[in-house]
Write a protein that holds these residues in place. Structure first.
Motif, PDB file in Angstrom:
ATOM      1  N   GLY A 157      -7.728   4.168   1.840  1.00 20.58           N
ATOM      2  CA  GLY A 157      -7.728   2.763   2.222  1.00 20.58           C
ATOM      3  C   GLY A 157      -8.796   2.497   3.257  1.00 20.58           C
ATOM      4  N   GLY A 158      -8.420   1.790   4.298  1.00 25.30           N
ATOM      5  CA  GLY A 158      -9.357   1.416   5.358  1.00 25.30           C
ATOM      6  C   GLY A 158      -9.060  -0.003   5.797  1.00 25.30           C
ATOM      7  N   LYS A 215       0.861  -1.178   0.000  1.00 27.23           N
ATOM      8  CA  LYS A 215       0.000   0.000   0.000  1.00 27.23           C
ATOM      9  C   LYS A 215       0.901   1.233   0.000  1.00 27.23           C
ATOM     10  N   CYS A 246      -9.149  -3.060   3.353  1.00 27.50           N
ATOM     11  CA  CYS A 246      -8.262  -3.062   2.183  1.00 27.50           C
ATOM     12  C   CYS A 246      -7.305  -4.238   2.195  1.00 27.50           C
ATOM     13  N   HIS A 259      -3.363  -0.418  10.506  1.00 27.48           N
ATOM     14  CA  HIS A 259      -3.783  -1.520   9.643  1.00 27.48           C
ATOM     15  C   HIS A 259      -2.609  -2.500   9.574  1.00 27.48           C
TER      16      HIS A 259
END
Lengths: 316, 474
Positions: free
Chosen positions: B148-149, A145, B152, B370
Motif C-alpha cells: 500500500g502506501g 484494505k 492508496c 494511514h
C-alpha cells in the motif's frame, strides 16, 4: 432431481445450501447465474443455480464507505439505498434496474465509471460464497484494505459462476460527485487505436474522466455534442444506461464485439467533480476518441486452470 | 546438494551463485528480524529465461525456494527453510517498455518503485502505489505483498495498478496472467498472484498502470493536541465526502524521532499528533478542496495548520513522513513494525487500545498510520538481546491484532502474513476458509516448494524450520 437443465433459486441462503448439497449428492454439474441479463451461460450444466431471490441490504456504513448486500439485489435498488447517504457504488452501468449485483460483479461488465474507478469487481472487499459441496465460506474482510490470505474474491468472481455461488458482497463505496458533466459526442470509432491519443492529452490537462462509455444504441442525441451538468447529468447517465439495457440484454457476443461489428457512431462521456469552464469543453470534445484499451473486452478465454481449481475446491 | 548448485552456476554463472557464509548473512532475514534462517544458496538470475531454468533445476531437485526483492518486507516473507535457495531479483531491474499513450509500462521485478516514478515523470506520468520503502523496495516485492502506501486512500493498493504479470510457475513454466487493457474476461490469476507473498509463482515481469501526474497538489499539515483529535478530524473529512489522496497521522513520539534525525522536516514538536492531508487535481479544484478541508480541520481546534503549497515544502513534509520508519530506529536496537486494519470509524478505539498496551507493558511504542484506510502501524522499539522483552513485544503485537479483529478489521493491510501472523490467520478465517485458500494455492504450487510456510498456517512441526532470533547478550 431431474437430469434436464433447470434453473433453481431460493429465497434464503439455507435453502440454496440445501439445493447445492442435493446437486452435489446427485453428481450433477452446475453453474451460478443471476437473472441472466448480462451474460449468457457459456458452459453447459445440469442445473443453473441463482441467488437472485436474496435481495437484502444488510448494512451501510456511511463513515467507512462500505456496505454489505445480497447477491440478488438489483444495482438500482442499491443506488436507491445509498442515495440518502450521498454514496454510490463505483458503477453506473447499463440495465441497473434489472439484473443483480452478483451478476454484475461476476460478469466483469465494465461500467461507465470503469475508466477511473476500475471494474465493479474491483470494489469488492469481501464476499460470502456457496461452494459446490454445500459449504459456505467468506473471503476478504469488511475493511478497505486487507492482505490477509489470498484474494479469493477476485478469483471466484472471475470464474463467472463456475467455481462458487456468490451470496453476499461487502462493497467499497464512493461519495456521489458534487459536480459532474455529461457529454455525448459523435465520433468515428473505426479509427485505428494509434489515433486514440486525445484521452491522454485530456488527462494531462488535469481533467479526470470518471466515466467513458461507447455505445451503439440508437440514442436521440447521437448526432451532436451535448452536455449537461449536475443532477441532470447524473440522471441522464442513468437513463442512457437504461436505454442501452436492451442492447446488452440481447443474447449474443460480448459488447465490445458488438460495438465493432456495428461500427459505432457515438460515445458518451461523463465527467465527475469538475470545475472547468464550460466554454473549454466543446473544443476539446471534438478531438476526443476512445482511450486505448479502455472499452475493449477481450475474447472470453478458456482457462486451463479452471477445472483444477474446481477439483481443488471440492477436495479440500 | 553440489549437483544442483553446479547446474545453477551453469545457468547464471558461478559468481552469481552465492554460498559463502558472509554473503548469505545478508539474506537470512528481511526487515522483520524476529525471524532468521540462512539459505543454502542465493542465486542472482539476469533475465526471465534464467529464472525459468533455475526454477526447473530446483523443482527437479525438490529444493524449496523463494524470490526476493530488496528484502524490505516486514513479515518474514522472503525467507526459506534451511537447505532452501533464494532467487534474488537484484539484477532484473530493467524497465522494458513504457507506453505513454496506453498508460502502462513493462518492468522487471527488481525495478525499484521510486525509480519507475523518476523514469516516467518527464512524460507527465506516475506509478501511484507509494509504500514508505519506495526508494528501496522493488516492484516485484510490492506486487507479491500487494503493498500500500499513503496514496492508496485515493488510488488503491498495488493490485489495482498491476495489469498483467509474467510468472515462472513452480515447475519452471512461463505464463502471462492479465493484459494491458483495463478489462479482462479471463480467470483472474493475476489477482490471485498479487498479495500471494510469492507462493504461487515467481514474478519475472509486470505490466503496471501509469496515471497522469496531477497538475496541482496541495498538502496540509494540521497539528493537534492528541491522536484522538487527529483521528476525529479524519472522520469528519471523510464524512464530508472529501476525496483527498492521503490522510496520514503521526504521533508525538514519531514526530520527535523524525526531528532528531536526518529526515527532520520542521514538524511541530509540541503537537500530540499531526495529520497530513493531500489533495490533487486541477488547480482550481485542489485549492477549493484544500479550503474546504481546512475549514473542517479548524472545527477540531488544531494547534496550527500549515499549507505546503510549493514543491519544496511538500517534499519536506513527505521526507519526514516517509523517513519516519528509519528515524524510529534510533529508539532501540531492534524494531517491530506492526500492521493492522480497523474500519475507519474505529480508529480512536484501536489507538486508545495501543496506548493502553504501551502503558501496561512499558514498551516504547510510536505510531504513524494511514488514517484514511484505518491501517495502523504501531512501531515497537525493543532489545532482542532481552528474551523476556521479546516475548512481551510479541504478546503485545498479538493483542493489538486481536483487537483489530474484534473491531471488525484485519490482521494485515499491506505487510502480509508472512511468518509473523500465521498464528492469527485462524482467528480471522475459519478452518474451511483456510483449507480453501490452501487448496487453491496447491493447484499452482502443488509440492509447496515455492516459498513454503508463508501466508497460511504451517502444519505442525514445520514452523521450527524458521527460528525466532534472540541475539546473544554478549
Amino acid at each position: 432431481m431431474s437430469k434436464e437443465p433447470c434453473l433453481l433459486t431460493a429465497p434464503a441462503q439455507l435453502d440454496l445450501q440445501q439445493q447445492m448439497l442435493q446437486i452435489h449428492a446427485d453428481g450433477l454439474s452446475w453453474r451460478a447465474v443471476g437473472t441472466q441479463t448480462r451474460m449468457q451461460p457459456q458452459t453447459a450444466a445440469d442445473v443453473f443455480l441463482s441467488a437472485a431471490a436474496l435481495k437484502q441490504i444488510h448494512w451501510i456504513d456511511a463513515e467507512d464507505r462500505t456496505c454489505e448486500v445480497d447477491a440478488g439485489l438489483s444495482p438500482a435498488a442499491l443506488h436507491a439505498g445509498l442515495d440518502e447517504y450521498g454514496l454510490m457504488l463505483s458503477h453506473s452501468g447499463c440495465s441497473d434496474d434489472v439484473g443483480t449485483i452478483g451478476g454484475l460483479l461476476n460478469s466483469g461488465t465494465p461500467s461507465l465509471l470503469a475508466g477511473s474507478c476500475g471494474l465493479p469487481r474491483d470494489q469488492v472487499l469481501g464476499a460470502t460464497w456457496l461452494l459446490g459441496d454445500g459449504r459456505v465460506i467468506r473471503s476478504g474482510a469488511r475493511v478497505v484494505k486487507s492482505v490477509a490470505g489470498y484474494d479469493v474474491s477476485r478469483l471466484l468472481l472471475s470464474a463467472q459462476g463456475q467455481l462458487a455461488v456468490g451470496l453476499r458482497f461487502i462493497l467499497r463505496l464512493r461519495p456521489r460527485p458534487s459536480n459532474l458533466r455529461w457529454y455525448q459526442l459523435p465520433t468515428d470509432l473505426q479509427r485505428p487505436p494509434s489515433s486514440w491519443r486525445p484521452w491522454a492529452d485530456f488527462q494531462q490537462d488535469g481533467r479526470r474522466f470518471a466515466a467513458w462509455e461507447s455505445c451503439d444504441s440508437p440514442l436521440p442525441q447521437a448526432q451532436s455534442i451535448s452536455s449537461h451538468e449536475g443532477d441532470t447529468a447524473w440522471k441522464l447517465a442513468r437513463k442512457q444506461c437504461q436505454l442501452a439495457k436492451h442492447w446488452l440484454a440481447t443474447p449474443g457476443p460480448w459488447p465490445a464485439e458488438k460495438m465493432h461489428a456495428a461500427g459505432l457512431s457515438m460515445q458518451q462521456c461523463l465527467i465527475l467533480d469538475h470545475l472547468a469552464h464550460q466554454s473549454a469543453w466543446p473544443q476539446l470534445a471534438e478531438d476526443v476518441a476512445l482511450p486505448a484499451g479502455s472499452a475493449v473486452l477481450p475474447h472470453r478465454q478458456a482457462s486451463p486452470w479452471l477445472d483444477a481449481m474446481r477439483q481443488a475446491l471440492l477436495r479440500s | 546438494m553440489n549437483d544442483f548448485l553446479a547446474q545453477l552456476r551453469a545457468v547464471v554463472g558461478a559468481r552469481f551463485v552465492l554460498t559463502d557464509p558472509a554473503s548469505l548473512l545478508a539474506y537470512e532475514s528481511d526487515a522483520l528480524t524476529l525471524f532468521r534462517c540462512q539459505p543454502a544458496a542465493v542465486v542472482l538470475p539476469e533475465n526471465k529465461l534464467q529464472v525459468a531454468a533455475c526454477v526447473k533445476i530446483l523443482h527437479q531437485a525438490q529444493i524449496p525456494f523463494a524470490a526476493r526483492g530488496a528484502g524490505t518486507g516486514l513479515s518474514g516473507g522472503a525467507l526459506v527453510p534451511a537447505g532452501g535457495v533464494i532467487l534474488a531479483m537484484a539484477r532484473m531491474r530493467r524497465i522494458l517498455e513504457i507506453n505513454a499513450d496506453g498508460g502502462w509500462a513493462v518492468v522487471e521485478p527488481g525495478v525499484v518503485n521510486a525509480e519507475l516514478g523518476r523514469q516516467v515523470a518527464p512524460l507527465g506520468l506516475r506509478y501511484a502505489p507509494d509504500p514508505a520503502s519506495q526508494t528501496v523496495s522493488t516492484l516485484g516485492g510490492n506486487a507479491a505483498e500487494n503493498s500500500g502506501g499513503p496514496q492508496c486512500f485515493l488510488h488503491g493498493t498495488t493490485s489495482q495498478h498491476i495489469l498483467a504479470a509474467e510468472v515462472v510457475l513452480a515447475d519452471g513454466r512461463l505464463q502471462t496472467w492479465g493484459t494491458p487493457t483495463t478489462f479482462s474476461d479471463a480467470l483472474d490469476l493475476r489477482g490471485f498472484l498479487l498479495g500471494s507473498e510469492g507462493t504461487v509463482g515467481v514474478i519475472v515481469a509486470l505490466t503496471v498502470r501509469l496515471i497522469p501526474s496531477p497538475p496541482s497538489i496541495v498538502t496540509l499539515m494540521a497539528a493537534f493536541d492528541s491522536v484522538a483529535t487527529a483521528c476525529a478530524s479524519v472522520s469528519s473529512i471523510v464524512s464530508a465526502g472529501q476525496q483527498p489522496v492521503a490522510l496520514e497521522v503521526m504521533d508525538q513520539k514519531t514526530i520527535h524521532a523524525v526531528e532528531a534525525s536526518v529526515y527532520r522536516a520542521g514538524l511541530p514538536k509540541d503537537a500530540g499528533a499531526i495529520l497530513i492531508v493531500e489533495v490533487e487535481g486541477v488547480a482550481e479544484r485542489t485549492h477549493k478542496d484544500a479550503a474546504a478541508i481546512e475549514e473542517i480541520l479548524r472545527q477540531h481546534n488544531p494547534m496550527r495548520i500549515e499549507k505546503a503549497d510549493t514543491p519544496a515544502k511538500r517534499i519536506a513534509v513527505w521526507k519526514g513522513r516517509k523517513g519516519a520508519g528509519g528515524a524510529l530506529g534510533q529508539l532501540g536496537p531492534d524494531s517491530f513494525v506492526m500492521d493492522g486494519v480497523v474500519p475507519r470509524s474505529k480508529l480512536v478505539e484501536i489507538m486508545d487500545f495501543v496506548y493502553e498496551i504501551e502503558q501496561s507493558t512499558q514498551l516504547n511504542i510510536a505510531n504513524l498510520f494511514h488514517a484514511g484506510d484505518g491501517n495502523i502501524h504501531p512501531h515497537i522499539s525493543y532489545d532482542a538481546r532481552n528474551a523476556e522483552q521479546v516475548e512481551v513485544v510479541e504478546d503485545a503485537g498479538t493483542r493489538i491484532l486481536r483487537k483489530c479483529l474484534e473491531l471488525g478489521g484485519s490482521i494485515t493491510g499491506e505487510h502480509g502474513v508472512g511468518l509473523e501472523k500465521q498464528h492469527l490467520m485462524a482467528e480471522q478465517f475459519s478452518a474451511d476458509e483456510i483449507q480453501i485458500m490452501a487448496a487453491l494455492r496447491e493447484v499452482l504450487n502443488p509440492q509447496n516448494l515455492l516459498n513454503p510456510g508463508k501466508g497460511l498456517p504451517m502444519k505442525r512441526g514445520c514452523a521450527e524450520a524458521f527460528h525466532r532470533h534472540h541475539r546473544s547478550a554478549t
